[in-house]
Design a protein around this motif. Structure first.
Motif, PDB file in Angstrom:
ATOM      1  N   THR B 151     -11.405  -2.686 -21.449  1.00 41.88           N
ATOM      2  CA  THR B 151     -10.757  -3.349 -22.577  1.00 41.88           C
ATOM      3  C   THR B 151      -9.701  -4.345 -22.109  1.00 41.88           C
ATOM      4  OG1 THR B 151     -11.006  -1.191 -23.603  1.00 41.88           O
ATOM      5  CG2 THR B 151      -9.863  -2.848 -24.870  1.00 41.88           C
ATOM      6  N   GLY B 152      -9.080  -4.048 -20.967  1.00 43.67           N
ATOM      7  CA  GLY B 152      -8.056  -4.949 -20.438  1.00 43.67           C
ATOM      8  C   GLY B 152      -6.667  -4.595 -20.922  1.00 43.67           C
ATOM      9  N   ILE B 156      -8.108  -8.021 -24.561  1.00 44.97           N
ATOM     10  CA  ILE B 156      -8.933  -9.222 -24.743  1.00 44.97           C
ATOM     11  C   ILE B 156      -9.971  -9.398 -23.639  1.00 44.97           C
ATOM     12  CG2 ILE B 156      -7.250 -10.484 -26.117  1.00 44.97           C
ATOM     13  CD1 ILE B 156      -6.520 -12.050 -23.566  1.00 44.97           C
ATOM     14  N   ALA B 157     -10.164  -8.380 -22.802  1.00 47.80           N
ATOM     15  CA  ALA B 157     -11.177  -8.494 -21.746  1.00 47.80           C
ATOM     16  C   ALA B 157     -12.561  -8.637 -22.360  1.00 47.80           C
ATOM     17  CB  ALA B 157     -11.131  -7.261 -20.857  1.00 47.80           C
ATOM     18  N   SER B 158     -13.505  -9.076 -21.528  1.00 48.86           N
ATOM     19  CA  SER B 158     -14.927  -9.170 -21.876  1.00 48.86           C
ATOM     20  C   SER B 158     -15.246 -10.274 -22.879  1.00 48.86           C
ATOM     21  CB  SER B 158     -15.481  -7.824 -22.344  1.00 48.86           C
ATOM     22  OG  SER B 158     -15.236  -7.608 -23.702  1.00 48.86           O
ATOM     23  N   GLU B 159     -14.324 -11.217 -23.053  1.00 47.66           N
ATOM     24  CA  GLU B 159     -14.608 -12.392 -23.890  1.00 47.66           C
ATOM     25  C   GLU B 159     -15.359 -13.405 -23.017  1.00 47.66           C
ATOM     26  OE1 GLU B 159     -14.293 -13.166 -27.037  1.00 47.66           O
ATOM     27  OE2 GLU B 159     -13.335 -11.314 -27.696  1.00 47.66           O
TER      28      GLU B 159
END
Lengths: 319, 319
Positions: B151-152, B156-159
């Protein structure tokens, strides 16, 4: 107590590091990389033994040995898959050292270990996730997630210098076009400065500094010229910062770490570079209502390689 | 047993999912996104209650409720930071549902949850690390590392759709230039097809299909034309594949997962797309002596959203 080995193309540096990542004692010798891998590995083993004897610490008290390599490693077998500086391909490294000394050995990429060193004792201390970018001849990377170095399924993670971030006028050594290290490394800015000087014949203080010989050009000269307001050098540095910031914002969007650390030779430019990168990342980041990710300079100097390598044992929970 | 809620701009789908990620029962209603957030959330709560009553499962046996959102969430507070499809900004979602039903609620991004669903019951089953790319109107991403969704630090991870992978002739909605989703989404190929048709006036079967109205253009028409050998459509698809592969190779160099999964509407094209992407990734990847990373199509269909959302409770170790 742990042993860290920083194996570079120029020097082999070995040090004794304690649980708190403090370097207690170190020695280094020239690598003489033209020699066989066997001869170099024998030197590493002898230097480790010498350090242990010199410091008078019982060998049984050494929990692990870590070795950092400027190349690609198979962290499962402990073989060096590829190391251009040493001209090594598929060289077993873990096994011969373990056999000679009877201490567990771990190996990893040197940029990853610079990140681990900063995590244990430098700019990333106290965080759970962070990314180091080592800005030198190329661009290296080290990623810490949940307090662990992220190595990846095949051990090739964190090769951040080979993230494509744009389109460039020349290809990367790796064969792709637009790799971060073709924009934001010392080689990249040397190439681009040369291109601008040859194309435009513009006024620049760099011309005097290198006395007509592009061999004399280096990152330090370019950054100093930019700091002193040289227009051509400023243009070169702005391009360096633009693409480095694209890379950082990409990594925020993918990994979203708590902090970024800028290390490697170019990071010695210091505040001038840091301010520019922070400003550009802040200007271009997505998700404006999310806090700005911290960006700092690396805090450890040349000893980061030894400290990071030594801390590999701690990562692998050799206690 | 877990409840999964797939909250989209068009429908709200709710399902009951067991420990083995099997969807036991589901119902859906129109979102009517023009309504207030409160009204939509009330509908979600009622639909969950209805599902529980219908299925005759005791409410006390529901371990957790997960909600997937096509937007940005604060996974700590459970608020929706931004969701364009619903026109939501900073809307509390976790708290009102928890208060109404007395069951722990978790929320996350829908692409991340599509990845979690594939990890629990689809193409990523049995792996420890994988990345899903959802190829639709935009490009979404979900990253699994060490069996956990990544998730970070700020959530905002994985965008992945906003990773810059080149330089494009138009800017992304996000304000940057060169984002993956401006090359490898259905909007991207619609834009590029239109551009080519307007510029070159070339022969293409697409002209007939859309009967002179670009509003009729969609990803399916373009891919079908390419499969049937239409030159213009092939050029458009090649560009889509080129940049998608740059993105995938970047992610190999950064995260090095065990597997990639292609999901979203465009992945329904199937083998034609998969073969092209595999070939291009294999051709352009760094580190030739490292095994090729597996790439597969997503295996779960529309129910991925519900299953992934339901499995959030399992991720958070609600047992």
């Amino acid at each position: 107590m742990y042993i860290g080995v920083d194996l570079g193309g120029t020097n082999i540096a070995v040090g004794l590091v304690d649980e708190e990542a403090r370097l207690k004692y170190q020695k280094s010798i020239p690598t003489k990389s033209e020699r066989t891998a066997e001869a170099i590995i024998m030197d590493i083993i002898n230097l480790i033994q010498e350090i242990i004897n010199d410091y008078g610490f019982p060998k049984e008290g050494i929990k692990a040995i870590g070795v950092g390599i400027p190349g690609l490693v198979n962290y499962k077998t402990g073989d060096v898959i590829q190391c251009v500086n040493l001209n090594w391909e598929n060289v077993p490294l873990k096994v011969p050292i373990e056999n000679a000394l009877g201490i567990p050995v771990f190996i990893d990429n040197d940029a990853t270990l610079a990140g681990l060193a900063e995590f244990e004792a430098g700019a990333m201390k106290g965080v759970k996730s962070g990314i180091i970018l080592t800005l030198g001849t190329g661009v290296g990377g080290g990623i810490i997630i949940d307090g662990k170095i992220h190595t990846g399924f095949n051990g090739i993670a964190s090769e951040i210098g080979h993230m494509v971030v744009g389109e460039n006028y020349y290809d990367c050594n790796c064969g792709r076009n637009g790799c971060l290290e073709t924009f934001s490394s010392s080689s990249a800015i040397i190439n681009y400065t040369k291109k601008l000087m040859e194309e435009k014949n513009s006024e620049t203080v760099i011309a005097d500094k290198i006395q007509g010989n592009y061999e004399n050009l280096n990152g330090k000269i370019i950054f100093e010229a930019a700091i002193n307001g040289d227009q051509l050098a400023k243009k070169v540095v702005d391009r360096f910062v633009k693409y480095l910031s694209i890379g950082i914002v990409n990594l925020i969007n993918i990994i979203d770490p708590e902090i970024f650390v800028l290390g490697g030779g170019i990071s010695k430019v210091g505040g001038f570079l840091l301010d520019k990168v922070r400003e550009e990342v802040n200007r271009t980041k997505n998700f404006k209502n999310i806090p700005v990710t911290k960006i700092k300079l690396a805090e450890l100097g040349n000893e980061a390689g030894i400290i990071g390598a030594a801390m590999l044992g701690k990562q692998h929970k050799i206690n």
